[in-house]
Scaffold this motif. Structure first.
Motif, mmCIF file in Angstrom:
data_model
loop_
_atom_site.group_PDB
_atom_site.id
_atom_site.type_symbol
_atom_site.label_atom_id
_atom_site.label_comp_id
_atom_site.label_asym_id
_atom_site.label_seq_id
_atom_site.Cartn_x
_atom_site.Cartn_y
_atom_site.Cartn_z
ATOM 1 N N ARG A 55 -4.331 5.241 -2.450
ATOM 2 C CA ARG A 55 -4.294 4.112 -1.505
ATOM 3 C C ARG A 55 -4.246 2.755 -2.208
ATOM 4 O O ARG A 55 -3.896 1.752 -1.606
ATOM 5 C CB ARG A 55 -5.486 4.149 -0.559
ATOM 6 N N GLN A 56 -4.625 2.718 -3.477
ATOM 7 C CA GLN A 56 -4.572 1.468 -4.236
ATOM 8 C C GLN A 56 -3.525 1.513 -5.341
ATOM 9 O O GLN A 56 -3.595 0.752 -6.303
ATOM 10 C CB GLN A 56 -5.943 1.154 -4.830
ATOM 11 N N VAL A 61 1.002 -0.381 -9.888
ATOM 12 C CA VAL A 61 2.392 -0.854 -9.913
ATOM 13 C C VAL A 61 2.446 -2.312 -10.370
ATOM 14 O O VAL A 61 3.320 -2.685 -11.158
ATOM 15 C CB VAL A 61 3.060 -0.667 -8.537
ATOM 16 N N LEU A 62 1.515 -3.119 -9.909
ATOM 17 C CA LEU A 62 1.496 -4.529 -10.320
ATOM 18 C C LEU A 62 1.294 -4.649 -11.829
ATOM 19 O O LEU A 62 2.000 -5.409 -12.489
ATOM 20 C CB LEU A 62 0.411 -5.303 -9.567
ATOM 21 N N VAL A 63 0.364 -3.897 -12.394
ATOM 22 C CA VAL A 63 0.151 -3.959 -13.844
ATOM 23 C C VAL A 63 1.414 -3.501 -14.573
ATOM 24 O O VAL A 63 1.820 -4.108 -15.574
ATOM 25 C CB VAL A 63 -1.076 -3.131 -14.283
ATOM 26 N N GLN A 64 2.065 -2.460 -14.079
ATOM 27 C CA GLN A 64 3.317 -1.995 -14.687
ATOM 28 C C GLN A 64 4.399 -3.070 -14.611
ATOM 29 O O GLN A 64 5.159 -3.274 -15.568
ATOM 30 C CB GLN A 64 3.794 -0.721 -13.999
ATOM 31 N N MET A 109 -0.869 -8.959 -3.880
ATOM 32 C CA MET A 109 -0.441 -8.187 -5.056
ATOM 33 C C MET A 109 1.003 -7.730 -4.905
ATOM 34 O O MET A 109 1.756 -7.721 -5.887
ATOM 35 C CB MET A 109 -1.361 -6.985 -5.273
ATOM 36 N N LEU A 110 1.400 -7.377 -3.698
ATOM 37 C CA LEU A 110 2.791 -6.973 -3.472
ATOM 38 C C LEU A 110 3.740 -8.145 -3.705
ATOM 39 O O LEU A 110 4.821 -7.975 -4.288
ATOM 40 C CB LEU A 110 2.961 -6.400 -2.063
ATOM 41 N N GLU A 111 3.347 -9.321 -3.278
ATOM 42 C CA GLU A 111 4.150 -10.522 -3.543
ATOM 43 C C GLU A 111 4.241 -10.789 -5.044
ATOM 44 O O GLU A 111 5.307 -11.149 -5.558
ATOM 45 C CB GLU A 111 3.551 -11.745 -2.843
ATOM 46 N N ALA A 112 3.131 -10.620 -5.739
ATOM 47 C CA ALA A 112 3.114 -10.829 -7.189
ATOM 48 C C ALA A 112 4.031 -9.821 -7.882
ATOM 49 O O ALA A 112 4.770 -10.186 -8.811
ATOM 50 C CB ALA A 112 1.691 -10.721 -7.736
ATOM 51 N N SER A 113 4.017 -8.562 -7.437
ATOM 52 C CA SER A 113 4.917 -7.551 -8.001
ATOM 53 C C SER A 113 6.370 -7.981 -7.856
ATOM 54 O O SER A 113 7.156 -7.854 -8.798
ATOM 55 C CB SER A 113 4.715 -6.197 -7.306
#
Length: 137
Positions: A55-56, A61-64, A109-113
């Motif tokens: 769920r997190q 994905v953001l770190v990747q 976080m999705l925006e940052a990705s």
């Protein structure tokens, strides 16, 4: 005699088709170990990333995405695509995540990705050219 010949051919065909998948399946052995043709000694992702609950997964994905953007930008900045530059340890990406994004909500976080992906894509072709020259693409 002709009917017997057709029966033999059909039987052989059916047996050949039904046994082929079993043979192919025996040759496919899944593995969880990753192997790479280019820069095979890449550092593994930090353990905490591998253990993130499904769920997190957006955090992983953001770190990747941070890692990819940082590394492609570094390749272009330095003009070098040695393996340790293309695939360094995860420390810098981890630090950026923890300093700038760890407390963010999911949507942020999705925006940052997305932003990191745009950064990576902006330099990808230039980095690719450098890495192809070095044989590391």
């Amino acid at each position: 005699m002709r009917q017997a010949g057709c029966t033999l051919v059909l039987t052989a065909l059916v047996l050949g088709l039904t046994s082929a998948p079993g043979f192919a399946e025996r040759n496919l052995v899944p593995t969880l170990e990753r192997s790479f043709d280019v820069c095979p000694d890449r550092p593994a992702e930090p353990m905490w990333m591998q253990e993130i609950p499904l769920r997190q997964a957006y955090q992983r994905v953001l770190v990747q995405d941070i890692y990819r953007a940082q590394n492609l930008e570094r390749i272009v900045e330095i003009g070098n695509c040695a393996c340790e530059i293309r695939f360094p340890f995860w420390d810098a990406a981890e630090a950026e995540f923890h300093e700038q994004h760890a407390s963010d909500e999911r949507w942020k976080m999705l925006e940052a990705s997305d932003a990191y992906n745009r950064r990576a894509n902006d330099v990808r072709l230039e980095a690719k050219a450098i890495c192809e020259t070095a044989g590391n693409w």
